[in-house]
Design a protein around this motif. Structure first.
Motif, PDB file in Angstrom:
ATOM      1  N   ARG A 259       6.111  -6.603   8.308  1.00  0.00           N
ATOM      2  CA  ARG A 259       6.110  -5.842   7.065  1.00  0.00           C
ATOM      3  C   ARG A 259       6.538  -4.403   7.299  1.00  0.00           C
ATOM      4  NH1 ARG A 259       1.048  -7.491   9.122  1.00  0.00           N
ATOM      5  NH2 ARG A 259      -0.524  -5.852   9.076  1.00  0.00           N
ATOM      6  N   GLU A 260       6.876  -3.753   6.181  1.00  0.00           N
ATOM      7  CA  GLU A 260       7.335  -2.371   6.245  1.00  0.00           C
ATOM      8  C   GLU A 260       6.539  -1.550   5.240  1.00  0.00           C
ATOM      9  OE1 GLU A 260      11.577  -0.005   6.611  1.00  0.00           O
ATOM     10  OE2 GLU A 260      11.568  -2.094   6.025  1.00  0.00           O
ATOM     11  N   LEU A 261       6.250  -0.303   5.618  1.00  0.00           N
ATOM     12  CA  LEU A 261       5.519   0.616   4.727  1.00  0.00           C
ATOM     13  C   LEU A 261       6.488   1.347   3.805  1.00  0.00           C
ATOM     14  CD1 LEU A 261       2.943   2.468   6.976  1.00  0.00           C
ATOM     15  CD2 LEU A 261       2.437   1.381   4.779  1.00  0.00           C
ATOM     16  N   GLY A 284       3.977   5.934   2.931  1.00  0.00           N
ATOM     17  CA  GLY A 284       3.639   5.207   1.699  1.00  0.00           C
ATOM     18  C   GLY A 284       2.402   4.343   1.882  1.00  0.00           C
ATOM     19  N   ASN A 285       1.749   3.975   0.754  1.00  0.00           N
ATOM     20  CA  ASN A 285       0.597   3.068   0.902  1.00  0.00           C
ATOM     21  C   ASN A 285       0.885   1.682   0.321  1.00  0.00           C
ATOM     22  OD1 ASN A 285       0.345   3.655  -1.784  1.00  0.00           O
ATOM     23  ND2 ASN A 285      -1.888   3.833  -1.741  1.00  0.00           N
ATOM     24  N   HIS A 286       2.181   1.346   0.265  1.00  0.00           N
ATOM     25  CA  HIS A 286       2.568  -0.018  -0.108  1.00  0.00           C
ATOM     26  C   HIS A 286       3.210  -0.679   1.117  1.00  0.00           C
ATOM     27  CE1 HIS A 286       3.155   1.657  -4.463  1.00  0.00           C
ATOM     28  NE2 HIS A 286       1.883   1.570  -4.112  1.00  0.00           N
ATOM     29  N   GLN A 287       2.841  -1.923   1.338  1.00  0.00           N
ATOM     30  CA  GLN A 287       3.496  -2.679   2.413  1.00  0.00           C
ATOM     31  C   GLN A 287       4.239  -3.836   1.779  1.00  0.00           C
ATOM     32  OE1 GLN A 287       1.179  -3.470   6.100  1.00  0.00           O
ATOM     33  NE2 GLN A 287      -0.544  -2.851   4.832  1.00  0.00           N
ATOM     34  N   VAL A 288       5.438  -4.070   2.274  1.00  0.00           N
ATOM     35  CA  VAL A 288       6.211  -5.210   1.778  1.00  0.00           C
ATOM     36  C   VAL A 288       6.444  -6.169   2.948  1.00  0.00           C
ATOM     37  CG1 VAL A 288       8.481  -5.891   0.920  1.00  0.00           C
ATOM     38  CG2 VAL A 288       7.274  -4.005  -0.152  1.00  0.00           C
TER      39      VAL A 288
END
Ligand code: BDR
Ligand code: CA
Length: 310
Positions: A259-261, A284-288
């Motif tokens: 995953r990537e932030l 960022g505080n989203h991980q994909v």
């Protein structure tokens, strides 16, 4: 493998939602506090009824809370994806609920109250449109500070959508809800089409999950045969993608995923309405999720489910 997580499953059952619930209940590091329903694969009445039915079939005692019957714009859908999930959302099998009924509280109230009772501890696994969560954020913005993480099946960062070129079904189902959730400060993990299309199940795999001639074997084969025939007819795929169970796999064992932030946003207007945009950013505080060890995930699914349902 992570420690035990307290989870709420927000779901629109749905054939692949049914498989996700089956898997979740088999993972002993996931403590299911409640199930919140949302319209999507069928009406809220059907989705809630299906959730109650699946709980009875799978031996799940967690309470079920009925969620929203329309999106954040107030509009109800004109139709549902019956060409994928059947008219009742569960392949049009007979859905009879013996004893269990939905709680008096609605989904939004439960989300707020459970976060108050367990501040910073709850992971929401959202495998439908995110209307219930957006409603909770609108009602009480401090909700965002009490949710540990949202793991959601939805969106597409690096591939095409499955409803149109840009949009995935759960996000385009309520883009305003997705946008509210993306703009909250809740840590998010997107388990989107980038990874869910990479893992595929066959009917032979489904068949191997349960002992021969058990009622659950026949239930799983019936619903998944309808799902499989949609993908055969539309894509000429002999195996079907594992959407909602991939979010459970992440909650159960995040190490299965690369995953990537970064930061997620959702396009609300124009022909790309419902498209998820991802900008990588180490702060960022989203991980994909961008890659998955599919073989390990399917091995785990098989191992957990065969051990849990004997
Ligand atoms: C998602 O849309 C729904 O139809 C499925 O249950 C899944 O959650 C896949 O795009
Ligand atoms: Ca779903």
């Amino acid at each position: 493998m992570s420690g035990t997580r307290k989870v709420v499953l927000d779901t629109d059952p749905g054939i692949d939602d049914a498989m996700a619930l089956l898997y979740l209940h088999a993972c002993d590091n996931l403590e299911l506090l409640g199930i919140t329903t949302i319209l999507g694969n069928a009406s809220i009445e059907n989705c809630t009824n299906n959730a109650l039915f699946l709980c009875e079939q799978f031996g799940i005692t967690a309470p079920v809370y009925r969620g929203a019957d329309r999106g954040m714009t107030g509009k109800q859908p004109e139709d549902y994806p019956d060409f994928v999930h059947g008219l009742n959302g569960l392949a049009d099998i007979e859905v009879t609920v013996a004893d269990k009924s939905a709680e008096d509280q609605d989904a939004c109230t439960f989300l707020l109250e459970s976060s108050n009772a367990n501040p910073g501890e709850i992971t929401i696994i959202a495998v439908g449109r995110m209307t219930n969560i957006a409603m909770a954020l609108n009602k009480d913005p401090t909700f965002a500070n009490r949710v540990k993480e949202i793991i959601f099946m939805g969106g597409a960062a690096t591939c095409e959508g499955n409803v149109n070129t840009w949009a995935e079904a759960n996000i385009i189902g309520d883009p305003e809800a997705a946008s509210i959730v993306f703009n909250s400060n809740i840590p998010l993990v997107m388990v989107g089409l980038d990874v869910t299309l990479q893992t595929r199940m066959s009917q032979a795999f489904v068949n191997s999950l349960m002992p021969d001639l058990s009622p659950l074997q026949s239930l799983l084969l019936s619903i998944n045969s309808v799902y499989a025939s949609f993908y055969k007819t539309n894509q000429n795929w002999d195996e079907f993608p594992v959407h909602d169970s991939s979010a459970i796999a992440y909650a159960h064992n995040p190490d299965l995923f690369g995953r990537e932030l970064g930061r997620l946003s959702c396009i609300l207007a124009g022909e790309q309405r419902g498209r998820t945009l991802f900008v990588p950013d180490p702060a960022g505080n989203h991980q994909v999720c961008l890659s998955v060890d599919s073989n390990a995930m399917l091995d785990d699914f098989l191992k957990k489910v065969t051990a849990a349902y004997r």
